[in-house]
Every structure is written in structure tokens, then in C-alpha cells.
Scaffold this motif. Structure first.
Motif, PDB file in Angstrom:
ATOM      1  N   THR A 125       0.857  -1.185   0.000  1.00  0.00           N
ATOM      2  CA  THR A 125       0.000   0.000   0.000  1.00  0.00           C
ATOM      3  C   THR A 125       0.892   1.233   0.000  1.00  0.00           C
ATOM      4  N   LYS A 126       0.379   2.319  -0.562  1.00  0.00           N
ATOM      5  CA  LYS A 126       1.168   3.547  -0.669  1.00  0.00           C
ATOM      6  C   LYS A 126       0.335   4.733  -0.205  1.00  0.00           C
ATOM      7  N   ASN A 127       0.985   5.633   0.542  1.00  0.00           N
ATOM      8  CA  ASN A 127       0.282   6.809   1.037  1.00  0.00           C
ATOM      9  C   ASN A 127       1.299   7.887   1.403  1.00  0.00           C
ATOM     10  N   ASN A 128       1.167   9.050   0.780  1.00  0.00           N
ATOM     11  CA  ASN A 128       2.000  10.213   1.106  1.00  0.00           C
ATOM     12  C   ASN A 128       3.495   9.914   1.096  1.00  0.00           C
ATOM     13  N   GLY A 129       3.944   9.236   0.056  1.00  0.00           N
ATOM     14  CA  GLY A 129       5.359   8.973  -0.099  1.00  0.00           C
ATOM     15  C   GLY A 129       5.879   7.776   0.670  1.00  0.00           C
ATOM     16  N   ILE A 130       4.967   7.066   1.358  1.00  0.00           N
ATOM     17  CA  ILE A 130       5.362   5.904   2.163  1.00  0.00           C
ATOM     18  C   ILE A 130       4.710   4.654   1.592  1.00  0.00           C
ATOM     19  N   ALA A 131       5.503   3.626   1.354  1.00  0.00           N
ATOM     20  CA  ALA A 131       4.978   2.334   0.932  1.00  0.00           C
ATOM     21  C   ALA A 131       5.084   1.369   2.102  1.00  0.00           C
ATOM     22  N   THR A 132       4.042   0.578   2.312  1.00  0.00           N
ATOM     23  CA  THR A 132       4.043  -0.446   3.348  1.00  0.00           C
ATOM     24  C   THR A 132       3.937  -1.807   2.686  1.00  0.00           C
ATOM     25  N   VAL A 133       4.947  -2.625   2.905  1.00  0.00           N
ATOM     26  CA  VAL A 133       5.017  -3.968   2.331  1.00  0.00           C
ATOM     27  C   VAL A 133       4.719  -4.967   3.443  1.00  0.00           C
ATOM     28  N   VAL A 134       3.704  -5.801   3.252  1.00  0.00           N
ATOM     29  CA  VAL A 134       3.287  -6.759   4.274  1.00  0.00           C
ATOM     30  C   VAL A 134       3.454  -8.180   3.748  1.00  0.00           C
ATOM     31  N   ILE A 135       4.189  -8.994   4.500  1.00  0.00           N
ATOM     32  CA  ILE A 135       4.349 -10.405   4.177  1.00  0.00           C
ATOM     33  C   ILE A 135       3.184 -11.156   4.814  1.00  0.00           C
ATOM     34  N   ASP A 136       2.406 -11.859   4.013  1.00  0.00           N
ATOM     35  CA  ASP A 136       1.219 -12.552   4.516  1.00  0.00           C
ATOM     36  C   ASP A 136       1.258 -14.002   4.055  1.00  0.00           C
ATOM     37  N   ASN A 137       1.971 -14.805   4.821  1.00  0.00           N
ATOM     38  CA  ASN A 137       2.130 -16.224   4.501  1.00  0.00           C
ATOM     39  C   ASN A 137       1.871 -17.036   5.773  1.00  0.00           C
ATOM     40  N   PRO A 138       0.593 -17.214   6.142  1.00  0.00           N
ATOM     41  CA  PRO A 138       0.244 -17.864   7.404  1.00  0.00           C
ATOM     42  C   PRO A 138       0.813 -19.284   7.491  1.00  0.00           C
ATOM     43  N   PRO A 139       1.054 -19.761   8.734  1.00  0.00           N
ATOM     44  CA  PRO A 139       0.728 -19.062   9.981  1.00  0.00           C
ATOM     45  C   PRO A 139       1.841 -18.169  10.511  1.00  0.00           C
ATOM     46  N   MET A 140       3.092 -18.318  10.004  1.00  0.00           N
ATOM     47  CA  MET A 140       4.216 -17.595  10.599  1.00  0.00           C
ATOM     48  C   MET A 140       5.027 -16.815   9.572  1.00  0.00           C
ATOM     49  N   ASN A 141       4.417 -16.530   8.414  1.00  0.00           N
ATOM     50  CA  ASN A 141       5.060 -15.714   7.385  1.00  0.00           C
ATOM     51  C   ASN A 141       6.428 -16.254   6.957  1.00  0.00           C
ATOM     52  N   ALA A 142       6.508 -17.565   6.781  1.00  0.00           N
ATOM     53  CA  ALA A 142       7.777 -18.206   6.434  1.00  0.00           C
ATOM     54  C   ALA A 142       8.291 -17.733   5.076  1.00  0.00           C
ATOM     55  N   LEU A 143       9.600 -17.787   4.943  1.00  0.00           N
ATOM     56  CA  LEU A 143      10.258 -17.360   3.719  1.00  0.00           C
ATOM     57  C   LEU A 143      10.372 -18.531   2.747  1.00  0.00           C
ATOM     58  N   GLY A 144       9.380 -18.669   1.889  1.00  0.00           N
ATOM     59  CA  GLY A 144       9.411 -19.688   0.857  1.00  0.00           C
ATOM     60  C   GLY A 144       9.781 -19.073  -0.480  1.00  0.00           C
ATOM     61  N   ASP A 145       9.862 -19.901  -1.501  1.00  0.00           N
ATOM     62  CA  ASP A 145      10.256 -19.418  -2.826  1.00  0.00           C
ATOM     63  C   ASP A 145       9.310 -18.347  -3.348  1.00  0.00           C
ATOM     64  N   GLN A 146       8.000 -18.539  -3.131  1.00  0.00           N
ATOM     65  CA  GLN A 146       7.047 -17.558  -3.648  1.00  0.00           C
ATOM     66  C   GLN A 146       7.193 -16.221  -2.926  1.00  0.00           C
ATOM     67  N   VAL A 147       7.439 -16.269  -1.617  1.00  0.00           N
ATOM     68  CA  VAL A 147       7.637 -15.028  -0.866  1.00  0.00           C
ATOM     69  C   VAL A 147       8.881 -14.301  -1.372  1.00  0.00           C
ATOM     70  N   ARG A 148       9.964 -15.040  -1.596  1.00  0.00           N
ATOM     71  CA  ARG A 148      11.182 -14.439  -2.138  1.00  0.00           C
ATOM     72  C   ARG A 148      10.904 -13.740  -3.473  1.00  0.00           C
ATOM     73  N   THR A 149      10.227 -14.450  -4.355  1.00  0.00           N
ATOM     74  CA  THR A 149       9.965 -13.927  -5.688  1.00  0.00           C
ATOM     75  C   THR A 149       9.091 -12.674  -5.629  1.00  0.00           C
ATOM     76  N   GLU A 150       8.046 -12.725  -4.803  1.00  0.00           N
ATOM     77  CA  GLU A 150       7.132 -11.587  -4.707  1.00  0.00           C
ATOM     78  C   GLU A 150       7.784 -10.405  -3.996  1.00  0.00           C
ATOM     79  N   LEU A 151       8.643 -10.672  -3.010  1.00  0.00           N
ATOM     80  CA  LEU A 151       9.377  -9.588  -2.350  1.00  0.00           C
ATOM     81  C   LEU A 151      10.245  -8.847  -3.352  1.00  0.00           C
ATOM     82  N   LEU A 152      10.965  -9.594  -4.170  1.00  0.00           N
ATOM     83  CA  LEU A 152      11.834  -8.969  -5.162  1.00  0.00           C
ATOM     84  C   LEU A 152      11.014  -8.143  -6.145  1.00  0.00           C
TER      85      LEU A 152
END
Length: 256
Positions: free
Chosen positions: A7-34
Motif C-alpha cells: 500500500t502507498k500513502n503520502n510517499g510511504i509504501a508499506t510492504v506486508v508479508i502474509d504467509n500464514p501461519p508464521m510468514n515463512a520465507l518460501g520461494d514464492q515469498v522471495r519472488t514476490e518480495l523482489l
């Protein structure tokens, strides 16, 4: 994107990792983060970026161990860009703030360490427990953590795999602030708003100088500082900032 929202507002972007239950770092999260951070780098209206995890349990509780078991070595046969997502986040020419709202373990702590500033809620826990799996931190933890907390403490944390609470992380300079549970986003936004009021021309050069200069002898760092100061002095924002000071008004930066 399925596991990352922006989300973006007034020059600030907020990036939220949403990979329940503990937001683990999987391949899809890596790819989407990049993908998300590439988009934010190119977005001229975004000045500061907040990175956090969904929910109250975890910023990111490490890598997806199930993927390790199914796919084998996570570093093997990966595209260079995907492999270097942490490096990309660390070097993005915009200030980044990690809001740690729960566990930041393994790859989660390594991800947080790529951000410029880290704010934690009081219930947050930190650790690099890879040794308990017969592994080592493979996302930059062995290199970034010692530069922040010193080699001896970093080795202790990695040798034992122990978790530490937010207050201890604060004492070790691993984070810059601890706030009550549920108040992290407010604190992160307040800080990001202060940052986003300034010129990205100045902010990006400050970030580059600190990141690169910390690895250089002082005399070499000072040479680069002088060079980037001269570059910055010629920008529209620098001229606006100086004029506004003389005219006793608030500057209006266009990041040019």
C-alpha cells in the motif's frame, strides 16, 4: 501478488508479508518480495518503505523448512536475482524500516537486517536457530549480524541458536526502538513520515555513503562523501532547501 501486499500513502509504501501461519520465507515469498521492491525502486512517488509481517505472531519465523525437505539446497540452481533479493532490499536507494511484530528468526532476522532501521514491538523475539538443524544462516546472517552486534555476540547467538527478547536486541543495537505490542505500525509510520518529508536525492546518498563507507578506510570514505556532496549540491532539491532556509519557509522537495 498472493503473499505480499503493498500500500502507498503520502510517499510511504508499506510492504506486508502474509504467509500464514508464521510468514515463512518460501520461494514464492522471495519472488514476490523482489518484484515488490523492484516496483518500489522505480516508483518516483515513494520515498520511504516499511516492511512488516501480517498478524501479531511473526515478522517472519524463518525459512520454509518443508521446502528444504522437498526441494533440497535452497541456494542451488536458483536464478541470480532471486538469490540476491536480500541484497536488493539492502541496497535499494530509499530508506527502509522493518517493523518486527513478533518472531524474527532465521531468514526473518536476516531479512530484517537488510533494512536501514528496525523497530520492534515488546513481544518480539530474535534469533538465528539454523545450527539446531545442522545448518548455518545462509541469507547473510553470518556477515550482517557481526557488523551490528560484534563478532563475539554474533557467534554466541549463532552457535547456540537461542532466541533473545526485544529489550536485549535493543541493548545490542540490533534494533533502534522497542514499542508496546500493537503500537509498532504507528511508530513506524511516524518515523517514515519524518523521513519522507525530506529529499530523496539527499536520503539516497546518505544511505549509500553509510552502506559503502562502513566497509572502506576512513580516507576513502571521505573522498566519496565529498564527491556525493558535490553531486547533491547541484540538484534542484538542494537549491530549494537552501532557498527555503534563507526565505524562512518550508521546502517543497520534488526529488530532482
Amino acid at each position: 501478488m498472493e503473499k505480499i501486499s503493498v500500500t502507498k500513502n503520502n510517499g510511504i509504501a508499506t510492504v506486508v508479508i502474509d504467509n500464514p501461519p508464521m510468514n515463512a520465507l518460501g520461494d514464492q515469498v522471495r519472488t514476490e518480495l523482489l518484484e515488490a521492491f523492484k516496483d518500489l525502486k522505480a516508483d518516483h512517488e515513494v520515498v520511504a518503505i516499511i516492511l512488516t509481517g501480517a498478524g501479531e505472531r511473526a515478522f517472519m519465523a524463518g525459512a520454509d523448512i518443508k521446502e528444504f525437505n522437498e526441494s533440497g539446497n535452497p541456494h542451488k540452481n536458483k536464478p541470480v536475482e532471486e538469490e540476491n533479493v536480500f541484497n536488493f532490499i539492502e541496497s535499494i536507494p530509499k530508506p527502509t524500516i522493518a517493523l518486527i511484530n513478533g518472531y524474527a528468526l532465521g531468514g526473518g532476522l536476516e531479512l530484517a537486517l537488510t533494512c536501514d532501521i528496525r523497530i520492534a514491538e515488546e513481544h518480539a523475539k530474535f534469533g538465528l536457530p539454523e545450527v539446531k538443524l545442522g545448518l548455518l544462516p545462509g541469507g547473510g546472517g553470518t556477515q550482517r549480524l557481526p557488523r551490528i552486534v560484534g563478532p563475539s555476540k554474533a557467534k554466541e547467538l549463532m552457535f547456540t541458536g537461542d532466541h533473545i527478547p526485544a529489550e536485549e536486541a535493543l541493548q545490542l543495537n540490533m534494533i533502534s526502538k522497542v514499542v508496546p505490542k500493537g503500537e509498532g505500525m504507528k511508530a513506524a509510520i511516524q518515523l517514515a513520515e519524518k523521513v519522507a518529508n525530506h529529499s530523496l536525492q539527499a536520503l539516497s546518498r546518505i544511505k549509500r555513503l553509510v552502506n559503502e563507507g562502513s566497509e572502506l578506510p576512513l580516507d576513502e570514505g571521505l573522498v566519496i562523501e565529498r564527491q556525493l556532496f558535490s553531486e547533491l549540491f547541484e540538484t534542484k532539491d538542494a537549491k530549494e532547501g537552501i532557498s527555503a532556509f534563507v526565505e524562512k519557509r518550508k521546502p517543497v522537495f520534488t526529488h530532482e
